[in-house]
Design an enzyme around this catalytic site. Structure first.
Site, mmCIF file in Angstrom:
data_model
loop_
_atom_site.group_PDB
_atom_site.id
_atom_site.type_symbol
_atom_site.label_atom_id
_atom_site.label_comp_id
_atom_site.label_asym_id
_atom_site.label_seq_id
_atom_site.Cartn_x
_atom_site.Cartn_y
_atom_site.Cartn_z
ATOM 1 N N LEU A 1 -3.904 -17.378 9.736
ATOM 2 C CA LEU A 1 -4.454 -16.506 10.781
ATOM 3 C C LEU A 1 -4.082 -15.119 10.430
ATOM 4 O O LEU A 1 -2.707 -15.169 10.066
ATOM 5 C CB LEU A 1 -3.961 -16.637 12.427
ATOM 6 C CG LEU A 1 -4.667 -17.875 13.080
ATOM 7 C CD1 LEU A 1 -4.187 -17.788 14.424
ATOM 8 C CD2 LEU A 1 -6.337 -17.877 12.860
ATOM 9 N N ILE B 1 -5.224 -12.685 4.014
ATOM 10 C CA ILE B 1 -4.337 -12.128 2.767
ATOM 11 C C ILE B 1 -3.605 -11.066 3.387
ATOM 12 O O ILE B 1 -2.485 -11.082 3.108
ATOM 13 C CB ILE B 1 -5.276 -11.888 1.621
ATOM 14 C CG1 ILE B 1 -5.944 -13.197 1.146
ATOM 15 C CG2 ILE B 1 -4.443 -11.397 0.636
ATOM 16 C CD1 ILE B 1 -4.767 -14.100 0.616
ATOM 17 N N CYS B 2 -4.274 -10.228 4.138
ATOM 18 C CA CYS B 2 -3.238 -8.781 4.413
ATOM 19 C C CYS B 2 -2.096 -9.345 5.125
ATOM 20 O O CYS B 2 -0.979 -8.650 4.666
ATOM 21 C CB CYS B 2 -4.267 -7.952 5.312
ATOM 22 S SG CYS B 2 -3.516 -6.488 5.846
ATOM 23 N N ALA C 1 -8.093 -2.995 4.276
ATOM 24 C CA ALA C 1 -7.856 -3.762 5.175
ATOM 25 C C ALA C 1 -8.375 -2.735 6.582
ATOM 26 O O ALA C 1 -9.242 -3.533 7.612
ATOM 27 C CB ALA C 1 -6.414 -4.132 5.849
ATOM 28 N N HIS D 1 7.392 22.499 12.925
ATOM 29 C CA HIS D 1 8.543 22.840 11.878
ATOM 30 C C HIS D 1 9.714 22.404 12.450
ATOM 31 O O HIS D 1 10.160 22.272 13.636
ATOM 32 C CB HIS D 1 8.485 24.474 11.581
ATOM 33 C CG HIS D 1 9.698 24.841 10.884
ATOM 34 N ND1 HIS D 1 9.647 24.721 9.436
ATOM 35 C CD2 HIS D 1 10.723 25.299 11.258
ATOM 36 C CE1 HIS D 1 10.646 25.293 9.248
ATOM 37 N NE2 HIS D 1 11.595 25.596 10.129
#
Length: 464
Positions: free
Chosen positions: A39, A42-43, A318, A443
């Site tokens: 689950l 690959i990511c 992805a 800033h």
């Protein structure tokens, strides 16, 4: 076993598939997701997430080595490589388990096995002990991709690796050759180089990071060379002679072939879509160079059949896959959905320094016929970057001279993978140079360099 019927079946539980399944369930569909291995795909298991965990360890180590710059003392510096890899694997496991939790929460049926399309909205799932058939009027193919391997340069897991081997290496490289300088190649080159490997990168194109703006590529190359990397452009590895403890690489540059010895090679020469054994051709689905051909709504031309993510072509990212997953789930639920605009998808490379971009490069904008205005701002003119000790970087923006349209934005330096989303939002909202120039940036922040690059395009830059 009796056939199970669903409203939507998703094949593959990567960042495209699992998101499609969850979104479909949120919209009231009865959803099943078939996954053959992990689950998260690959990511989460072998790509985006574990590599970023490794790179974070390298980044912290790099900062430790710079302690004196910050008035700090750090002695006897070192690292536990097994500990670095273990942390990476634990991060991946945590997120993979998280997908399982989300499936349960959203009542998505998880089916572990190999899926094959059987026609007429039917899917056969093969498990160890049996085949089951499930059906749905909407089927989403999200099977992803794998590493491309060139003849003679195939990985063996010992001395020649793909990204999977590089994430759980059998040894720590001492002399490393990386073939390919795209995002995957240069991230691993950056990681292992930071940890002390003598690293060489070979790129067949005329410059490293070839999809990026040429100016950004040149800036990044200068930084990598300063860190000790050797970058060979317009070069190719023609042969690898392997032995038990080393690899002799034959490298061709300008027609001349030289040999060099390495103890490890990482091949990162692209990806191949996982289109095999799915039954796509039997249904008449068109496949071009291992990727399914779809329209802008990820429709394959077969009624009710969609393909998303890496299997459906570039950009191979992805976040693109996830957005497509949401889109097709909404279409399956009968809702109106907007196609994904690929020009508004950012690309991020998590090396040191980081690289990020969205939209057209300067060269692409000119080639498309735009009369352009270009703005640049170096991090050396940014107070926050100097305070952080990260003054090496730049932001570059490209606008249409007539309309002020933001055509592209390109960055190199610390945290630019976080900063780029500001320009992604700007492109999505069709902001002009004037709109961005009138936006107040906080800033001190590195994001002020984004503002200054816009002002530079309008000849109104302040701090250079």
């Amino acid at each position: 076993m009796a056939e199970q019927r669903f409203d939507m079946i998703v094949i593959g539980a990567g960042p495209g598939g699992y998101v499609a399944a969850i979104r479909g369930a949120q919209l009231g569909l009865k959803v099943a997701c078939v996954e053959r291995e992990h689950l998260g795909g690959i990511c989460l298991n072998w790509g985006c997430i574990p590599t970023k965990a490794l790179l974070r360890s390298a980044e912290v180590f790099h900062l430790m080595e710079r302690a004196d710059e910050f008035g700090l003392k750090a002695e006897n510096l070192g690292y536990d490589f097994d500990g670095v890899v273990t942390r990476s694997r634990n991060v991946a496991k945590q997120l993979s388990n998280g997908v399982g939790f989300l499936f349960k929460k959203n009542k998505v049926t998880t089916i572990m096995g190999e899926a094959r399309l059987a026609g007429n909205g039917r899917v056969v799932v093969t498990r160890k002990d049996r085949d089951d058939e499930i059906s749905a009027p909407n089927i989403v193919v999200a099977t992803g991709a794998r590493a491309r391997e060139l003849p003679g340069l195939e990985a063996d897991g010992k001395r020649v690796w793909t990204y999977k081997h590089a994430l759980q290496p059998p040894h720590v490289p001492s002399r490393l050759l990386v073939i390919g300088s795209g995002a995957i190649g240069i991230e691993f080159a950056s990681f292992y180089n930071t940890l002390g490997a003598d690293t060489t990168v070979v790129e067949v194109m005329d410059r490293m990071l070839p999809v990026e703006d040429a100016e950004i590529s040149a800036f990044a190359k200068k930084a990598f060379v300063k860190q000790g990397m050797k970058i060979l452009e317009k070069s190719s590895v023609t042969r690898l002679d392997r032995s038990e403890d080393k690899v002799i690489a034959h490298i061709e540059t300008g027609g001349e072939v030289t040999t060099e010895e390495f103890d490890t090679v990482i091949s990162a020469v692209g990806i191949v879509g996982n289109v095999e054994n799915l039954g796509l051709e039997d249904l008449g689905v068109r496949i071009d160079r291992s990727h399914v051909v779809t329209d802008e709504y990820c429709r394959t031309g077969v009624d009710g059949l969609y393909a998303i993510g890496d299997i459906a072509g570039g950009p191979w990212l992805a976040h693109k896959a996830s957005h497509e997953g949401v889109m097709v789930a909404e279409l399956a639920a009968g809702q109106e959905a907007h196609p994904v605009k690929k020009a508004n998808i950012a690309g991020c490379t998590y090396c040191t320094p980081q690289v990020a971009s969205v939209g057209m490069t300067e060269a692409a904008a000119k080639e498309a016929g735009h009369d352009i205005k270009v703005g640049r701002f170096p991090f050396i003119g940014n107070g926050k970057a100097i305070a952080l000790g990260e003054s090496q970087g730049m932001v570059k923006t490209v606008f249409d001279a007539a309309t002020g349209e933001l055509l592209g934005a390109h960055m190199v330096g610390a945290e630019v993978t976080e900063l780029i989303q500001g320009f992604v939002v700007g492109k999505t909202l069709e902001s002009t140079a004037e709109d961005l120039s009138e936006t107040v940036f906080p800033h001190p922040s590195i994001s002020e360099a984004m503002h200054e690059s816009v002002l530079d395009a309008l000849d109104r830059v302040i701090h250079i």
